[in-house]
Scaffold this active site. Structure first.
Site, PDB file in Angstrom:
ATOM      1  N   SER A 146       0.865  -1.159  -0.040  1.00  0.00           N
ATOM      2  CA  SER A 146       0.001   0.045  -0.100  1.00  0.00           C
ATOM      3  C   SER A 146       0.807   1.332   0.051  1.00  0.00           C
ATOM      4  O   SER A 146       2.131   1.171   0.348  1.00  0.00           O
ATOM      5  CB  SER A 146      -0.774   0.129   1.245  1.00  0.00           C
ATOM      6  OG  SER A 146      -1.413   1.372   1.424  1.00  0.00           O
ATOM      7  N   TYR A 159      -3.027  -1.056  10.024  1.00  0.00           N
ATOM      8  CA  TYR A 159      -3.058  -1.215   8.788  1.00  0.00           C
ATOM      9  C   TYR A 159      -1.481  -0.835   8.247  1.00  0.00           C
ATOM     10  O   TYR A 159      -0.711  -1.712   7.472  1.00  0.00           O
ATOM     11  CB  TYR A 159      -4.045  -0.398   7.890  1.00  0.00           C
ATOM     12  CG  TYR A 159      -4.345  -0.549   6.533  1.00  0.00           C
ATOM     13  CD1 TYR A 159      -4.908  -1.667   5.886  1.00  0.00           C
ATOM     14  CD2 TYR A 159      -3.429   0.366   5.551  1.00  0.00           C
ATOM     15  CE1 TYR A 159      -4.815  -1.791   4.588  1.00  0.00           C
ATOM     16  CE2 TYR A 159      -3.557   0.353   4.190  1.00  0.00           C
ATOM     17  CZ  TYR A 159      -4.294  -0.920   3.812  1.00  0.00           C
ATOM     18  OH  TYR A 159      -4.301  -0.911   2.443  1.00  0.00           O
TER      19      TYR A 159
HETATM   20  P1  NAI Z   1     -11.861  -4.829  -1.345  1.00  0.00           P
HETATM   21  O1  NAI Z   1     -12.269  -4.533   0.133  1.00  0.00           O
HETATM   22  O2  NAI Z   1     -12.623  -4.293  -2.449  1.00  0.00           O
HETATM   23  O3  NAI Z   1     -11.448  -6.365  -1.605  1.00  0.00           O
HETATM   24  C1  NAI Z   1     -10.823  -7.103  -0.542  1.00  0.00           C
HETATM   25  C2  NAI Z   1     -11.250  -8.578  -0.706  1.00  0.00           C
HETATM   26  O4  NAI Z   1     -10.450  -9.262   0.452  1.00  0.00           O
HETATM   27  C3  NAI Z   1     -12.926  -8.681  -0.492  1.00  0.00           C
HETATM   28  O5  NAI Z   1     -13.429  -9.404  -1.403  1.00  0.00           O
HETATM   29  C4  NAI Z   1     -12.726  -9.487   0.926  1.00  0.00           C
HETATM   30  O6  NAI Z   1     -14.105 -10.339   1.044  1.00  0.00           O
HETATM   31  C5  NAI Z   1     -11.494 -10.314   0.805  1.00  0.00           C
HETATM   32  N1  NAI Z   1     -11.126 -10.625   2.396  1.00  0.00           N
HETATM   33  C6  NAI Z   1     -11.155  -9.583   3.288  1.00  0.00           C
HETATM   34  N2  NAI Z   1     -10.641 -10.327   4.402  1.00  0.00           N
HETATM   35  C7  NAI Z   1     -10.469 -11.561   4.019  1.00  0.00           C
HETATM   36  C8  NAI Z   1     -10.075 -12.835   4.716  1.00  0.00           C
HETATM   37  N3  NAI Z   1      -9.713 -12.928   6.064  1.00  0.00           N
HETATM   38  N4  NAI Z   1      -9.955 -13.874   3.963  1.00  0.00           N
HETATM   39  C9  NAI Z   1     -10.068 -14.096   2.635  1.00  0.00           C
HETATM   40  N5  NAI Z   1     -10.482 -12.659   2.223  1.00  0.00           N
HETATM   41  C10 NAI Z   1     -10.754 -11.841   2.831  1.00  0.00           C
HETATM   42  O7  NAI Z   1     -10.360  -4.299  -1.060  1.00  0.00           O
HETATM   43  P2  NAI Z   1      -9.525  -3.826  -2.322  1.00  0.00           P
HETATM   44  O8  NAI Z   1      -9.287  -2.399  -2.151  1.00  0.00           O
HETATM   45  O9  NAI Z   1      -9.607  -4.364  -3.154  1.00  0.00           O
HETATM   46  O10 NAI Z   1      -8.014  -4.297  -1.314  1.00  0.00           O
HETATM   47  C11 NAI Z   1      -7.221  -5.495  -1.821  1.00  0.00           C
HETATM   48  C12 NAI Z   1      -5.806  -5.260  -1.309  1.00  0.00           C
HETATM   49  O11 NAI Z   1      -5.413  -4.287  -1.943  1.00  0.00           O
HETATM   50  C13 NAI Z   1      -5.831  -5.028   0.311  1.00  0.00           C
HETATM   51  O12 NAI Z   1      -4.595  -5.791   0.815  1.00  0.00           O
HETATM   52  C14 NAI Z   1      -5.509  -3.577   0.301  1.00  0.00           C
HETATM   53  O13 NAI Z   1      -5.082  -3.312   1.706  1.00  0.00           O
HETATM   54  C15 NAI Z   1      -4.915  -3.239  -0.717  1.00  0.00           C
HETATM   55  N6  NAI Z   1      -4.778  -1.658  -0.976  1.00  0.00           N
HETATM   56  C16 NAI Z   1      -5.960  -1.166  -1.438  1.00  0.00           C
HETATM   57  C17 NAI Z   1      -5.996   0.012  -1.929  1.00  0.00           C
HETATM   58  C18 NAI Z   1      -6.836   1.039  -2.298  1.00  0.00           C
HETATM   59  O14 NAI Z   1      -6.981   2.361  -2.442  1.00  0.00           O
HETATM   60  N7  NAI Z   1      -8.037   0.346  -2.779  1.00  0.00           N
HETATM   61  C19 NAI Z   1      -4.704   0.805  -1.807  1.00  0.00           C
HETATM   62  C20 NAI Z   1      -3.597   0.149  -1.280  1.00  0.00           C
HETATM   63  C21 NAI Z   1      -3.578  -1.369  -1.106  1.00  0.00           C
END
Ligand code: NAI
Length: 255
Positions: A146, A159
């Protein structure tokens, strides 16, 4: 003569958190490029829907698994079931992540443990479980960090700590497993338009304006913006690159 540099066809990829947002963007990119993909997500229904759609839209074979990446048994089950179904594992994308919004002085230890467990402990555990299968033929681990791997964050301290840890873990696994032919790299997304991004906009006042003003590209990223770097890090094109963290942020981290 056709280039095979970016070819991932026939390879088997596991994407945690692959049912939405960035994970979905990466899973779609890999499936479109010909990899077979396992969508592993807490939300089993959404994972199933994504697996069916990718199988219908691409030539990829897919599988959905409902898993909590913090569960030891379920993490073991993910690797076992992937091998049972596909007979191999080539690419592990550690993407599942959550962000608990809470100032450090108010954060409970349960909140801390949960955030670090999902975002960092699971990356180590799944990588460790995948190791012996990845080493058999040019394995790739792609971890999702991130901007908070780089910058501090008063509103999401666990985080940021976990994401900083992801970068150091990436370097350590890269060093440990380079001789086994496994490359371990990280992607550091900027502000991406996903469910988590929307949560940030709700919980952090003025975030949308701050992101737009601070990002040289003057927009939020979309999950599709991660596609190119994911294919690069999953393919032979990156075979001598290991332990690095690549920002995909419209210039946010260098402005
Ligand atoms: P999101 O919330 O849209 O998707 C995350 C997915 O992970 C969801 O489908 C959720 O059900 C799943 N998930 C959550 N906890 C879980 C667990 N314990 N076991 C299995 N699956 C689980 O989030 P997003 O934005 O797509 O994030 C994905 C990755 O990218 C994360 O690691 C986040 O920290 C990182 N990230 C996101 C940014 C953003 O601006 N959206 C920026 C930088 C990093």
């Amino acid at each position: 003569m056709e280039s095979t540099l970016f070819d991932v066809s026939g390879r088997v990829a596991v994407v945690t958190g692959g049912a939405s947002g960035i994970g979905l963007g990466i899973a779609t990119a890999l499936a479109t490029a010909g990899a077979n993909v396992v969508i592993a997500d807490l939300n089993g229904d959404a994972a199933q829907a994504v697996a069916e759609k990718l199988a219908a839209d691409t030539s990829a074979e897919t599988m959905a698994l409902a898993i909590d990446v913090t569960s030891t048994e379920q993490a073991e089950g993910l690797i076992t079931k992937t091998l049972e179904r596909f007979g191999r594992l080539d690419i592990l994308v550690n993407n599942a992540g959550i962000g608990i919004h809470c100032r450090p002085e108010e954060m409970t230890m349960e909140q801390w443990d949960l955030n670090v467990s999902v975002n960092l402990r699971s990356v180590f555990h799944l990588s460790k479980l995948a190791y012996e299968h990845l080493r058999d033929g040019g394995g790739k681990i792609i971890n999702i960090g991130s901007m908070y791997s780089i910058f501090g964050a008063g509103e999401v301290p666990a985080y940021a700590a976990s994401k900083g840890g992801v970068v150091q873990l990436t370097k350590s696994l890269a060093v440990a497993w380079a001789e086994q032919g496994i490359q371990v790299n990280a992607i550091l997304p900027g502000w991406i338009n996903t469910g988590l991004g929307a949560q940030g906009r709700r919980e952090m006042e003025g975030l949308n304006e701050r992101v737009l003003a601070r990002t040289p590209a003057a927009r939020w990223g979309e999950p599709e913006d991660l596609a190119g770097v994911a294919i690069f890090l999953a393919s032979a094109a990156s075979n001598f690159i290991t332990g690095v963290s690549i920002p995909v942020d419209g210039g946010y981290s260098v402005a």
